[in-house]
Design an enzyme around this catalytic site. Structure first.
Site, mmCIF file in Angstrom:
data_model
loop_
_atom_site.group_PDB
_atom_site.id
_atom_site.type_symbol
_atom_site.label_atom_id
_atom_site.label_comp_id
_atom_site.label_asym_id
_atom_site.label_seq_id
_atom_site.Cartn_x
_atom_site.Cartn_y
_atom_site.Cartn_z
ATOM 1 N N PRO A 1 31.748 3.690 19.296
ATOM 2 C CA PRO A 1 32.634 2.636 18.771
ATOM 3 C C PRO A 1 31.893 1.314 18.574
ATOM 4 O O PRO A 1 31.125 0.898 19.435
ATOM 5 C CB PRO A 1 33.726 2.496 19.834
ATOM 6 C CG PRO A 1 33.317 3.304 20.983
ATOM 7 C CD PRO A 1 32.125 4.128 20.629
ATOM 8 N N GLU A 2 32.090 0.694 17.431
ATOM 9 C CA GLU A 2 31.492 -0.611 17.158
ATOM 10 C C GLU A 2 32.535 -1.702 17.396
ATOM 11 O O GLU A 2 33.684 -1.424 17.732
ATOM 12 C CB GLU A 2 30.986 -0.651 15.717
ATOM 13 C CG GLU A 2 29.791 0.280 15.504
ATOM 14 C CD GLU A 2 28.836 -0.261 14.458
ATOM 15 O OE1 GLU A 2 28.619 -1.483 14.414
ATOM 16 O OE2 GLU A 2 28.305 0.541 13.676
ATOM 17 N N HIS B 1 36.038 15.718 32.380
ATOM 18 C CA HIS B 1 35.290 14.464 32.185
ATOM 19 C C HIS B 1 36.160 13.218 32.352
ATOM 20 O O HIS B 1 35.863 12.181 31.781
ATOM 21 C CB HIS B 1 34.600 14.414 30.813
ATOM 22 C CG HIS B 1 33.795 15.633 30.500
ATOM 23 N ND1 HIS B 1 32.702 15.998 31.242
ATOM 24 C CD2 HIS B 1 33.943 16.579 29.541
ATOM 25 C CE1 HIS B 1 32.197 17.121 30.749
ATOM 26 N NE2 HIS B 1 32.936 17.494 29.719
ATOM 27 N N ARG C 1 30.054 12.266 27.771
ATOM 28 C CA ARG C 1 28.598 12.084 27.814
ATOM 29 C C ARG C 1 28.151 11.057 28.855
ATOM 30 O O ARG C 1 26.951 10.907 29.100
ATOM 31 C CB ARG C 1 28.072 11.736 26.421
ATOM 32 C CG ARG C 1 28.286 12.915 25.464
ATOM 33 C CD ARG C 1 27.555 12.747 24.166
ATOM 34 N NE ARG C 1 26.112 12.595 24.355
ATOM 35 C CZ ARG C 1 25.274 12.272 23.377
ATOM 36 N NH1 ARG C 1 25.753 12.049 22.168
ATOM 37 N NH2 ARG C 1 23.993 12.162 23.612
ATOM 38 N N ARG D 1 13.672 -16.674 13.770
ATOM 39 C CA ARG D 1 13.262 -15.300 14.098
ATOM 40 C C ARG D 1 12.249 -14.750 13.110
ATOM 41 O O ARG D 1 12.468 -14.830 11.908
ATOM 42 C CB ARG D 1 14.495 -14.382 14.080
ATOM 43 C CG ARG D 1 15.507 -14.742 15.136
ATOM 44 C CD ARG D 1 15.183 -14.044 16.415
ATOM 45 N NE ARG D 1 15.570 -14.893 17.540
ATOM 46 C CZ ARG D 1 15.358 -14.555 18.810
ATOM 47 N NH1 ARG D 1 14.775 -13.421 19.099
ATOM 48 N NH2 ARG D 1 15.706 -15.370 19.759
#
Ligand SMILES: [Zn+2]
Length: 279
Positions: A2-3, A106, A125, A160
């Site tokens: 998920p972002e 899980h 996971r 940067r």
């Protein structure tokens, strides 16, 4: 994984469902990896606490807790403050369900709520993390991309020397911008992903500032319609509903100029761009 827009959507969905609930008890599984704070600390912060608010910080879901229990009330009588912080990792999910609902394999944490429902953390996971912060002190690295003003945004990037794409993904600068949204923002701003950040003009960085917010806000608006599906069921599908203009479109025609979209690898991540629209 998920972002930011998905995490925002999940946090909003949870806020609607569990704000005001009191955590009556907590069960934690035996697996160590999901626990970033000691189990005893997580239990002490959550049990008998009221969920005052749920919000997103970077890619973390933060539950603001109020503890009004006699044993833990502070000297001035106000409820002590703590936060429960959930990072979903790759496959983590938070489910709000009835106690009778089958406990999935899980499942690493179950919060029993005062309404009789349960809030469960499931993560096959085990890259997700649960932690607590005392006195509402949790602070994610970096600046919140939806809040950052233009001068701060330019200040973050114009020094940067790395490719702008890598700088956008650097979580110590902006928190929570992932690969898809970085590519889409750079396309909208007309900047090639490999351009060194220092070589980008203030004007272009200004366009990027607008583009990052636009892309994230659009994705959040689209995600809003599938909140209930996400929190209850298991589909990550249906989430990336944002119409990608470059991400994942290698070899396809640019939606603006019909040039074939290119894919290159920068710091190990796929980057997609239009060689004609982006300079
Ligand atoms: Zn183009």
């Amino acid at each position: 994984m998920p972002e930011l827009p998905e995490v925002e959507t999940i946090a909003r969905g949870l806020a609607k469902r569990v704000t005001g609930e009191v955590v009556e008890s907590l069960w934690l599984g035996r697996k160590k990896e999901p626990l970033k704070s000691p189990a005893s600390e997580i239990a002490a912060a959550l049990e008998h606490s009221r969920i005052a608010a749920v919000h997103r910080m970077g890619k973390h879901i933060v539950f603001d807790l109020e503890t009004n229990g006699v044993s833990r009330s502070s000297a001035n009588g106000a409820g002590a403050q703590a936060q429960w912080i959930v990072h979903l990792g790759m496959t983590g999910r938070l489910q709000v369900c009835e106690p009778a609902a089958e406990i999935e394999k899980h499942t690493h944490a179950i919060l029993r709520l005062s309404s009789g429902r349960e809030l469960r953390f499931v993560d096959p996971r085990r890259f997700g993390r649960l932690s607590v912060a005392q006195a509402a002190r949790f602070d994610a690295d970096g600046v919140e991309p939806l809040d950052v003003d233009i001068e701060s945004f330019i200040a973050l990037f114009h020094v940067r020397k790395t490719p702008i794409k890598s700088a956008l993904l650097n979580q110590k600068l902006l928190r929570g911008v992932g690969n898809i949204y970085a590519d889409e923002s750079l396309f909208r701003a007309g900047i090639r992903p490999r351009r060194r950040a220092t070589t980008i003009t203030r004007e272009q960085l200004g366009r990027l500032h607008v583009a990052v917010k636009e892309v994230l806000r659009e994705a959040i608006a689209l995600g809003g319609s599938s909140i209930s599906d996400y929190v209850d069921a298991d589909g990550e599908e249906g989430f990336f509903q944002l119409q990608h203009r470059v991400y994942g479109r290698e070899g396809e025609a640019c939606l603006v100029c019909k040039t074939a979209i290119k894919r290159i690898v920068i710091s190990g991540r796929s980057s997609h761009y239009c060689p004609s629209c982006q300079k």
